[in-house]
Structure formats: C-alpha cells, structure tokens
Design a protein around this motif. Structure first.
Motif, PDB file in Angstrom:
ATOM      1  N   ALA A 119       0.830  -1.212   0.000  1.00 63.04           N
ATOM      2  CA  ALA A 119       0.000   0.000   0.000  1.00 63.04           C
ATOM      3  C   ALA A 119       0.860   1.257   0.000  1.00 63.04           C
ATOM      4  O   ALA A 119       0.492   2.271  -0.610  1.00 63.04           O
ATOM      5  N   PHE A 120       1.991   1.206   0.700  1.00 65.30           N
ATOM      6  CA  PHE A 120       2.929   2.331   0.713  1.00 65.30           C
ATOM      7  C   PHE A 120       3.323   2.701  -0.719  1.00 65.30           C
ATOM      8  O   PHE A 120       3.249   3.873  -1.121  1.00 65.30           O
ATOM      9  N   PHE A 121       3.736   1.713  -1.487  1.00 60.84           N
ATOM     10  CA  PHE A 121       4.176   2.008  -2.857  1.00 60.84           C
ATOM     11  C   PHE A 121       3.012   2.400  -3.757  1.00 60.84           C
ATOM     12  O   PHE A 121       3.159   3.277  -4.619  1.00 60.84           O
ATOM     13  N   ALA A 122       1.849   1.809  -3.550  1.00 61.91           N
ATOM     14  CA  ALA A 122       0.679   2.191  -4.342  1.00 61.91           C
ATOM     15  C   ALA A 122       0.293   3.641  -4.062  1.00 61.91           C
ATOM     16  O   ALA A 122      -0.125   4.369  -4.964  1.00 61.91           O
ATOM     17  N   GLY A 123       0.451   4.080  -2.812  1.00 65.38           N
ATOM     18  CA  GLY A 123       0.074   5.435  -2.450  1.00 65.38           C
ATOM     19  C   GLY A 123       0.954   6.514  -3.039  1.00 65.38           C
ATOM     20  O   GLY A 123       0.549   7.685  -3.111  1.00 65.38           O
ATOM     21  N   LEU A 124       2.155   6.137  -3.464  1.00 67.67           N
ATOM     22  CA  LEU A 124       3.079   7.129  -4.028  1.00 67.67           C
ATOM     23  C   LEU A 124       2.543   7.771  -5.297  1.00 67.67           C
ATOM     24  O   LEU A 124       2.851   8.931  -5.587  1.00 67.67           O
ATOM     25  N   ASP A 125       1.735   7.024  -6.055  1.00 69.09           N
ATOM     26  CA  ASP A 125       1.273   7.511  -7.356  1.00 69.09           C
ATOM     27  C   ASP A 125       0.579   8.864  -7.258  1.00 69.09           C
ATOM     28  O   ASP A 125       0.854   9.777  -8.028  1.00 69.09           O
ATOM     29  N   GLY A 126      -0.344   8.987  -6.308  1.00 65.96           N
ATOM     30  CA  GLY A 126      -1.112  10.215  -6.219  1.00 65.96           C
ATOM     31  C   GLY A 126      -0.424  11.345  -5.496  1.00 65.96           C
ATOM     32  O   GLY A 126      -0.814  12.506  -5.637  1.00 65.96           O
ATOM     33  N   ALA A 127       0.618  11.013  -4.714  1.00 65.79           N
ATOM     34  CA  ALA A 127       1.261  12.037  -3.893  1.00 65.79           C
ATOM     35  C   ALA A 127       2.444  12.703  -4.562  1.00 65.79           C
ATOM     36  O   ALA A 127       2.807  13.829  -4.213  1.00 65.79           O
ATOM     37  N   LEU A 128       3.052  12.023  -5.531  1.00 69.55           N
ATOM     38  CA  LEU A 128       4.318  12.479  -6.078  1.00 69.55           C
ATOM     39  C   LEU A 128       4.202  13.062  -7.474  1.00 69.55           C
ATOM     40  O   LEU A 128       3.373  12.625  -8.281  1.00 69.55           O
ATOM     41  N   ASP A 129       5.073  14.023  -7.757  1.00 72.60           N
ATOM     42  CA  ASP A 129       5.214  14.546  -9.109  1.00 72.60           C
ATOM     43  C   ASP A 129       5.838  13.481 -10.009  1.00 72.60           C
ATOM     44  O   ASP A 129       6.348  12.466  -9.544  1.00 72.60           O
ATOM     45  N   ALA A 130       5.829  13.746 -11.298  1.00 71.45           N
ATOM     46  CA  ALA A 130       6.310  12.757 -12.265  1.00 71.45           C
ATOM     47  C   ALA A 130       7.784  12.411 -12.074  1.00 71.45           C
ATOM     48  O   ALA A 130       8.171  11.246 -12.105  1.00 71.45           O
ATOM     49  N   ASP A 131       8.611  13.430 -11.879  1.00 70.63           N
ATOM     50  CA  ASP A 131      10.055  13.210 -11.755  1.00 70.63           C
ATOM     51  C   ASP A 131      10.424  13.273 -10.274  1.00 70.63           C
ATOM     52  O   ASP A 131      11.005  14.252  -9.800  1.00 70.63           O
ATOM     53  N   ALA A 132      10.073  12.231  -9.529  1.00 64.77           N
ATOM     54  CA  ALA A 132      10.192  12.260  -8.079  1.00 64.77           C
ATOM     55  C   ALA A 132      11.258  11.296  -7.570  1.00 64.77           C
ATOM     56  O   ALA A 132      11.630  10.329  -8.242  1.00 64.77           O
ATOM     57  N   LEU A 133      11.737  11.572  -6.362  1.00 69.82           N
ATOM     58  CA  LEU A 133      12.705  10.712  -5.690  1.00 69.82           C
ATOM     59  C   LEU A 133      12.066  10.056  -4.476  1.00 69.82           C
ATOM     60  O   LEU A 133      11.200  10.643  -3.823  1.00 69.82           O
ATOM     61  N   LEU A 134      12.530   8.843  -4.186  1.00 69.84           N
ATOM     62  CA  LEU A 134      12.097   8.097  -3.015  1.00 69.84           C
ATOM     63  C   LEU A 134      13.335   7.613  -2.280  1.00 69.84           C
ATOM     64  O   LEU A 134      14.195   6.968  -2.875  1.00 69.84           O
ATOM     65  N   ALA A 135      13.454   7.935  -0.999  1.00 72.66           N
ATOM     66  CA  ALA A 135      14.588   7.507  -0.185  1.00 72.66           C
ATOM     67  C   ALA A 135      14.059   6.770   1.041  1.00 72.66           C
ATOM     68  O   ALA A 135      13.234   7.313   1.781  1.00 72.66           O
TER      69      ALA A 135
END
Length: 203
Positions: A119-135
């Motif tokens: 669910a964490f990774f699925a939730g990233l879609d709506g929260a992040l801009d297209a060219d986004a970073l994840l750490a």
C-alpha cells in the motif's frame, strides 16, 4: 492555582545516531528537490534535523494519529519556517494529493505488514510529481538472507512482537518500486547494518 503539566517530547536514541549519515545521503540526492513528504515521522527528530540542515526544502511530516502530538512538540520548539504542521497518514488509506517531488521514510517497512508495504508504494502515485525521488532508510535482506547476525536477531524480535513484521528483502521492495515507475539510483551502506536506498521515478 493549578500548574499545567507540559508533555515531554518523544525521543529516540536511534534517530540521534543515524541522522547525520542519512543527512549525507539527502544532501546529495535532495539538492534539487522542493517539497518532501516524510512517511512515518515517528518522534519528529529527523524532521527538525533535516529541515534545519536543508532549508531549501519544505519538509512535510506525517504519521498515524498517536504520533502527531509528539511531532508537533518537536516542530513547535524548533520553529522552523519550512516545517508545516504534521499530516495524519495511514499508508493503507487516503494520501495527500500531489505536489511532492520526494518521499523519505525511515525504519518503517519492517514494522509494516507486507500488505501495508504494498500500500505504501501504491500510495506514491497520487502524492508524487512525475520526476520524483524516493529515499528509504532501514535494514534490508539480500536474496532472502540476513546481512548480519544482529539483523537476524532484530528480525526475530520483530516477528515475536507481531508475526506480520520483519526485515524486507530489497529485491522484493525494488520490484514494488519498479512497478510504480521507479528506478534504483543508489543503495548505500549505513552504520549498524542499515542501508539508505534511493529510487527515481522517470516521467
């Protein structure tokens, strides 16, 4: 006249130990970022340390309701201009709508059940801009194997507390990231057998 008792700020020794090694990674990878969503801010210690050191970022804290009061104590004391009030966030429910170009999370995946990690990774879609970073910072396994005896003992303690918990295989986590359009940028070894893993989503 009754004295009002002020609650004590929550405090984590682990945050104190790992904050500067993590900051070294963020200085490099978040140099061109603007708005960061921290998922699972916990005590709030990381937020004030990173926001003070990286004033070009708006550092948005978030966590489940029971953690928000403690986070506010840290934010209020630091009084930084780039730390808005914390958001309530359960990864299995509604995420804040877009506008973030980075997400940071520390020591969270191993205390989630695997469906919550998904669910964490699925939730990233709506929260992040297209060219986004994840750490993401924390312990990881390689190929289903522990990287140290201390991590094996830590995993056993996690599962004794809750069978759904446990150290995650980096390959499985990377597969979730790739399914969301993220490519692995760096997997940096950190003190105490932890790692800081960075992905970038390509437009």
């Amino acid at each position: 006249m009754m004295m009002e008792i002020q609650p004590e700020k929550p405090w984590s020794a682990a945050c104190e130990r790992n904050r500067d090694p993590i900051l070294a990674v963020l200085r490099e990878h978040f140099a061109d970022r603007r708005r960061v969503l921290e998922v699972g801010s916990g005590t709030g210690q990381h937020a004030v340390h990173f926001a003070a050191a990286l004033p070009h970022l708006v550092w948005q804290t978030s966590d489940r309701p029971q953690w928000l009061a403690g986070i506010r104590l840290w934010l209020d004391e630091a009084a930084l201009p780039n730390t808005p009030p914390p958001l309530e966030l359960d990864v299995t429910r509604r995420w804040p709508a877009g506008g973030f170009d980075a997400v940071f999370s520390s020591n969270t995946l191993h205390i989630m059940g695997w469906p919550e990690v998904e669910a964490f990774f699925a939730g990233l879609d709506g929260a992040l801009d297209a060219d986004a970073l994840l750490a993401i910072y924390g312990p990881f396994n390689d190929g289903g194997k522990f990287t140290s005896e201390s991590n094996a003992a830590f995993d056993a303690a996690l599962r004794a507390d809750d069978p759904k918990r446990g150290i995650r295989d980096l390959e499985a986590v990377d597969a979730l990231a790739r399914a969301r359009g993220f490519a692995l940028v760096e997997d940096r070894a950190m003190p105490a057998n932890n790692r800081c893993v960075v992905w970038r989503r390509r437009p």
